[in-house]
Design a protein around this motif. Structure first.
Motif, PDB file in Angstrom:
ATOM      1  N   TRP A 175       0.851  -1.184   0.000  1.00 55.16           N
ATOM      2  CA  TRP A 175       0.000   0.000   0.000  1.00 55.16           C
ATOM      3  C   TRP A 175       0.894   1.244   0.000  1.00 55.16           C
ATOM      4  CZ3 TRP A 175      -4.180  -0.702   4.420  1.00 55.16           C
ATOM      5  CH2 TRP A 175      -4.948  -1.849   4.142  1.00 55.16           C
ATOM      6  N   ILE A 176       0.423   2.304  -0.592  1.00 50.67           N
ATOM      7  CA  ILE A 176       1.017   3.623  -0.435  1.00 50.67           C
ATOM      8  C   ILE A 176       0.011   4.472   0.338  1.00 50.67           C
ATOM      9  CG2 ILE A 176       1.978   5.649  -1.576  1.00 50.67           C
ATOM     10  CD1 ILE A 176       3.637   3.139  -1.991  1.00 50.67           C
ATOM     11  N   VAL A 177       0.404   4.912   1.541  1.00 50.64           N
ATOM     12  CA  VAL A 177      -0.527   5.643   2.406  1.00 50.64           C
ATOM     13  C   VAL A 177       0.041   7.024   2.714  1.00 50.64           C
ATOM     14  CG1 VAL A 177      -1.403   3.503   3.406  1.00 50.64           C
ATOM     15  CG2 VAL A 177       0.462   4.726   4.548  1.00 50.64           C
ATOM     16  N   GLU A 178      -0.842   7.920   3.156  1.00 50.55           N
ATOM     17  CA  GLU A 178      -0.435   9.302   3.412  1.00 50.55           C
ATOM     18  C   GLU A 178       0.426   9.422   4.668  1.00 50.55           C
ATOM     19  OE1 GLU A 178      -3.311  12.357   3.225  1.00 50.55           O
ATOM     20  OE2 GLU A 178      -4.428  11.462   1.587  1.00 50.55           O
ATOM     21  N   ASP A 179       0.099   8.627   5.701  1.00 53.15           N
ATOM     22  CA  ASP A 179       0.819   8.778   6.962  1.00 53.15           C
ATOM     23  C   ASP A 179       0.713   7.479   7.757  1.00 53.15           C
ATOM     24  OD1 ASP A 179       2.315   9.912   8.932  1.00 53.15           O
ATOM     25  OD2 ASP A 179       0.830  11.405   9.549  1.00 53.15           O
ATOM     26  N   CYS A 180       1.602   7.296   8.712  1.00 53.10           N
ATOM     27  CA  CYS A 180       1.598   6.135   9.605  1.00 53.10           C
ATOM     28  C   CYS A 180       1.859   6.609  11.028  1.00 53.10           C
ATOM     29  CB  CYS A 180       2.684   5.140   9.211  1.00 53.10           C
ATOM     30  SG  CYS A 180       2.492   4.400   7.604  1.00 53.10           S
ATOM     31  N   LYS A 181       1.180   6.004  11.969  1.00 57.92           N
ATOM     32  CA  LYS A 181       1.408   6.306  13.380  1.00 57.92           C
ATOM     33  C   LYS A 181       1.363   4.993  14.167  1.00 57.92           C
ATOM     34  CE  LYS A 181      -0.697  10.930  13.197  1.00 57.92           C
ATOM     35  NZ  LYS A 181      -1.793  11.803  13.719  1.00 57.92           N
ATOM     36  N   LEU A 187      -0.959   0.141  15.151  1.00 66.17           N
ATOM     37  CA  LEU A 187      -0.442   0.827  13.978  1.00 66.17           C
ATOM     38  C   LEU A 187      -1.609   1.408  13.194  1.00 66.17           C
ATOM     39  CD1 LEU A 187       1.959   1.439  12.037  1.00 66.17           C
ATOM     40  CD2 LEU A 187       1.483  -0.782  10.960  1.00 66.17           C
ATOM     41  N   SER A 188      -1.557   2.708  12.944  1.00 70.93           N
ATOM     42  CA  SER A 188      -2.613   3.379  12.183  1.00 70.93           C
ATOM     43  C   SER A 188      -2.070   3.770  10.822  1.00 70.93           C
ATOM     44  CB  SER A 188      -3.103   4.633  12.920  1.00 70.93           C
ATOM     45  OG  SER A 188      -3.696   4.291  14.159  1.00 70.93           O
ATOM     46  N   LEU A 189      -2.697   3.252   9.780  1.00 71.50           N
ATOM     47  CA  LEU A 189      -2.310   3.551   8.414  1.00 71.50           C
ATOM     48  C   LEU A 189      -3.350   4.498   7.829  1.00 71.50           C
ATOM     49  CD1 LEU A 189      -1.435  -0.088   7.256  1.00 71.50           C
ATOM     50  CD2 LEU A 189       0.112   1.629   8.217  1.00 71.50           C
ATOM     51  N   LEU A 190      -2.930   5.711   7.515  1.00 71.01           N
ATOM     52  CA  LEU A 190      -3.853   6.718   6.995  1.00 71.01           C
ATOM     53  C   LEU A 190      -3.921   6.600   5.475  1.00 71.01           C
ATOM     54  CD1 LEU A 190      -3.086   7.781   9.875  1.00 71.01           C
ATOM     55  CD2 LEU A 190      -3.572  10.063   9.001  1.00 71.01           C
ATOM     56  N   ILE A 191      -4.908   5.847   4.995  1.00 74.42           N
ATOM     57  CA  ILE A 191      -5.101   5.690   3.554  1.00 74.42           C
ATOM     58  C   ILE A 191      -5.530   7.021   2.947  1.00 74.42           C
ATOM     59  CG2 ILE A 191      -6.398   4.449   1.783  1.00 74.42           C
ATOM     60  CD1 ILE A 191      -6.790   2.207   3.894  1.00 74.42           C
ATOM     61  N   ALA A 192      -6.470   7.661   3.592  1.00 75.97           N
ATOM     62  CA  ALA A 192      -6.902   9.016   3.215  1.00 75.97           C
ATOM     63  C   ALA A 192      -7.157   9.768   4.512  1.00 75.97           C
ATOM     64  CB  ALA A 192      -8.161   8.968   2.358  1.00 75.97           C
ATOM     65  N   PRO A 329      10.151  13.088   3.422  1.00 74.72           N
ATOM     66  CA  PRO A 329      10.087  13.548   4.809  1.00 74.72           C
ATOM     67  C   PRO A 329       8.671  13.779   5.333  1.00 74.72           C
ATOM     68  CG  PRO A 329      11.858  14.673   3.651  1.00 74.72           C
ATOM     69  CD  PRO A 329      11.121  13.868   2.617  1.00 74.72           C
ATOM     70  N   SER A 330       7.790  14.250   4.472  1.00 74.93           N
ATOM     71  CA  SER A 330       6.408  14.501   4.906  1.00 74.93           C
ATOM     72  C   SER A 330       5.444  13.420   4.426  1.00 74.93           C
ATOM     73  CB  SER A 330       5.954  15.878   4.388  1.00 74.93           C
ATOM     74  OG  SER A 330       6.031  15.915   2.969  1.00 74.93           O
ATOM     75  N   GLY A 331       5.971  12.290   3.988  1.00 73.71           N
ATOM     76  CA  GLY A 331       5.137  11.230   3.434  1.00 73.71           C
ATOM     77  C   GLY A 331       5.084  11.352   1.927  1.00 73.71           C
ATOM     78  N   PRO A 332       4.547  10.382   1.240  1.00 72.10           N
ATOM     79  CA  PRO A 332       3.811   9.214   1.716  1.00 72.10           C
ATOM     80  C   PRO A 332       4.730   8.097   2.232  1.00 72.10           C
ATOM     81  CG  PRO A 332       3.981   9.146  -0.661  1.00 72.10           C
ATOM     82  CD  PRO A 332       4.609  10.438  -0.231  1.00 72.10           C
ATOM     83  N   PHE A 333       4.084   6.961   2.616  1.00 71.90           N
ATOM     84  CA  PHE A 333       4.771   5.809   3.161  1.00 71.90           C
ATOM     85  C   PHE A 333       4.439   4.582   2.326  1.00 71.90           C
ATOM     86  CE2 PHE A 333       4.507   8.877   6.464  1.00 71.90           C
ATOM     87  CZ  PHE A 333       5.556   8.648   7.344  1.00 71.90           C
ATOM     88  N   ARG A 334       5.443   3.737   2.142  1.00 73.81           N
ATOM     89  CA  ARG A 334       5.209   2.445   1.501  1.00 73.81           C
ATOM     90  C   ARG A 334       5.036   1.396   2.602  1.00 73.81           C
ATOM     91  NH1 ARG A 334       9.552   1.824  -1.491  1.00 73.81           N
ATOM     92  NH2 ARG A 334       8.613   2.366  -3.514  1.00 73.81           N
ATOM     93  N   VAL A 335       3.918   0.669   2.534  1.00 69.34           N
ATOM     94  CA  VAL A 335       3.597  -0.349   3.530  1.00 69.34           C
ATOM     95  C   VAL A 335       3.576  -1.709   2.839  1.00 69.34           C
ATOM     96  CG1 VAL A 335       1.934  -1.110   5.272  1.00 69.34           C
ATOM     97  CG2 VAL A 335       2.181   1.339   4.773  1.00 69.34           C
ATOM     98  N   LYS A 336       4.463  -2.595   3.256  1.00 65.83           N
ATOM     99  CA  LYS A 336       4.526  -3.946   2.689  1.00 65.83           C
ATOM    100  C   LYS A 336       3.973  -4.956   3.692  1.00 65.83           C
ATOM    101  CE  LYS A 336       8.878  -4.339   1.645  1.00 65.83           C
ATOM    102  NZ  LYS A 336      10.142  -4.824   1.054  1.00 65.83           N
TER     103      LYS A 336
END
Length: 465
Positions: A175-181, A187-192, A329-336
């Motif tokens: 997934w490519i997501v906007e942010d991760c926390k 773990l919170s994956l911010l898809i949108a 630095p400000s995203g996005p994030f690659r989630v495997k």
């Protein structure tokens, strides 16, 4: 257990009926799906129906749980806010498309499925049906009832269908997501990223059918779970501009980021329908209602102290691991996502067991027999249905036999062990294969699975039986 599994293709022939109905013709004739094959009209069962029957079988035989779905406007789709390939094998094996606004995450299905096409021409068979039993019982009870006749096109034939499995895709997703926390073991994956809006001067009321709704300036908002139906007077439709698609906004909220990209319009009720990510919250004291859109996937897991060789953060859970890399630095994030090896092998075993033993299929109130009378399965370097175009049936001296096996086994994509191709062939008394080809194939199913990299498949198959 080996973590290296070979790609596999399976072609089966079954004795079935054309139960995948098409549209009505002539008012009350239920048609069957048909196509032209080399100048002959033949019935077929479509790929979506075969996919449905296969998943039904996996539900019954191996307790696969259906993935959650959600609505976006008029589109029903799998809900990635609630599931991913770690938690749900359906998403892993059959793929998905999830869209919300301008954000989309898609997964191509690792399993390819052909149509199931009849191996004999359609002869325009037509059957007449009526509910005579219920009518007779109604008349015995003094009712003035008559039969409701219906005509159905029918065909009974051998059918051929093929499946191809790209095992490199099984158990792996990105997934490519906007942010991760990551907080408190979650773990919170911010898809949108969620966007919210508050509507003022809102009254909670009920209409003449006792349906609750919110009233804003004389305009109505109906809520059905996460689906809102809003009077068009409350909304403004902005046309598409550069980098921004057509979308809706609430009229009196200026430059709010609360924009709806997926919606439908009903001309009769003059209203828009769209989905939100949480049920609206109403504050009766302040007469405000809060709406929110966005998509967050929350996963309980443990963050490992180490990172991967490429610097990814690693999160562990029972079903597998999640690797996260910050792309900017400000995203996005690659989630495997990577499913644990044993579960990955188990999903492949479940699929092959279902195909070998037959699918649970019922349509138009009638059970179909998608049970292989003939099956050929092979390990392949390229996940393509290489057997499919060669295989056919022929009747010689009253005995049906399979033809084309020799041609199929010459394909260079077949994996070999020594001089022997990794191929398994199954036939029966009704549908024979020449002995010369069976002698070149692996005789034992468990041995075949072992050569695919599925050494412990027998345990799982025995559970199904």
């Amino acid at each position: 257990m080996s973590d290296t599994i070979k790609n596999v293709t399976v072609t089966i022939i079954f004795d079935g009926a054309a139960l995948n109905r098409d549209e009505k013709i002539g008012g009350n004739i239920l048609s069957i799906k048909k196509l032209n094959v080399n100048g002959e009209v033949r019935s077929f069962i479509g790929k979506p129906a075969i996919r449905h029957y296969l998943f039904q079988t996996l539900q019954c035989g191996f307790k696969w749980v259906p993935a959650k779905v959600t609505g976006q406007g008029q589109v029903v789709q799998f809900d990635l806010k609630q599931n991913d390939i770690l938690s749900n094998p359906e998403l892993d094996v059959f793929g998905y498309m999830f869209t919300i606004g301008r954000h989309a995450i898609t997964r191509k299905s690792p399993i390819g499925i052909t149509k199931a096409v009849a191996l004999s021409p359609y002869e325009a068979d037509l059957a007449f049906y009526a509910n005579h039993d219920l009518v007779a019982r109604g008349k015995q009870e003094g009712l003035n009832v008559n039969p409701s006749p219906v005509n159905k096109e029918e065909q009974h034939s051998f059918y051929k269908v093929s499946f191809s499995l790209d095992v490199e895709m099984i158990g792996k997703d990105i997934w490519i997501v906007e942010d991760c926390k990551y907080e408190d073991g979650k773990l919170s994956l911010l898809i949108a990223k969620p966007q919210s809006i508050e509507l003022d001067n809102v009254e909670e009321k009920k209409d003449e059918e006792d349906r609750p709704y919110y009233e804003v300036g004389g305009k109505k908002i109906y809520v059905d779970g996460l689906t809102l139906t809003v009077d068009e007077g409350l909304m403004k439709k902005n046309p598409p501009k550069r980098n921004v698609e057509e979308h809706l906004v609430f009229k009196d909220k200026g430059k709010s980021k609360f924009r709806i990209f997926d919606f439908s319009y009903d001309d009769e009720s003059k209203s828009y329908t769209f989905a939100v990510s949480k049920e609206p919250k109403y504050d009766p004291d302040k007469r405000k209602v809060t709406l929110e859109i966005g998509a967050i996937r929350e996963i309980e897991c443990t963050k490992e102290q180490k990172t991967s060789s490429s610097g990814e953060e690693i999160y562990s859970l029972t079903e597998g691991k999640i690797y996260i890399e910050q792309l900017k630095p400000s995203g996005p994030f690659r989630v495997k996502f990577e499913v644990e090896s044993k579960k990955r092998c188990e999903r492949v075993r479940n699929l092959l067991c279902a195909l070998k033993n037959g699918l649970y299929a019922q349509s138009s109130g009638e059970a179909n027999t998608i049970v292989p009378l003939f099956l050929i399965a092979g390990a392949v370097r390229v996940p393509s249905p290489i057997f499919h175009p060669y295989i056919d049936v022929r009747k010689d001296d009253g005995q049906w036999k399979v033809v084309g096996v020799g041609d199929a086994m010459k394909n260079s994509w077949l994996e070999k062990e020594g001089n022997q191709s990794i191929v398994y062939i199954q036939d029966c008394e009704r549908l024979r294969v020449d002995t010369v080809w069976k002698d070149q194939a692996i005789e034992d199913w468990d041995e075949f699975l072992k050569k695919l990299g599925l050494e412990h498949a027998q345990v799982e198959e025995n559970k199904a039986q």
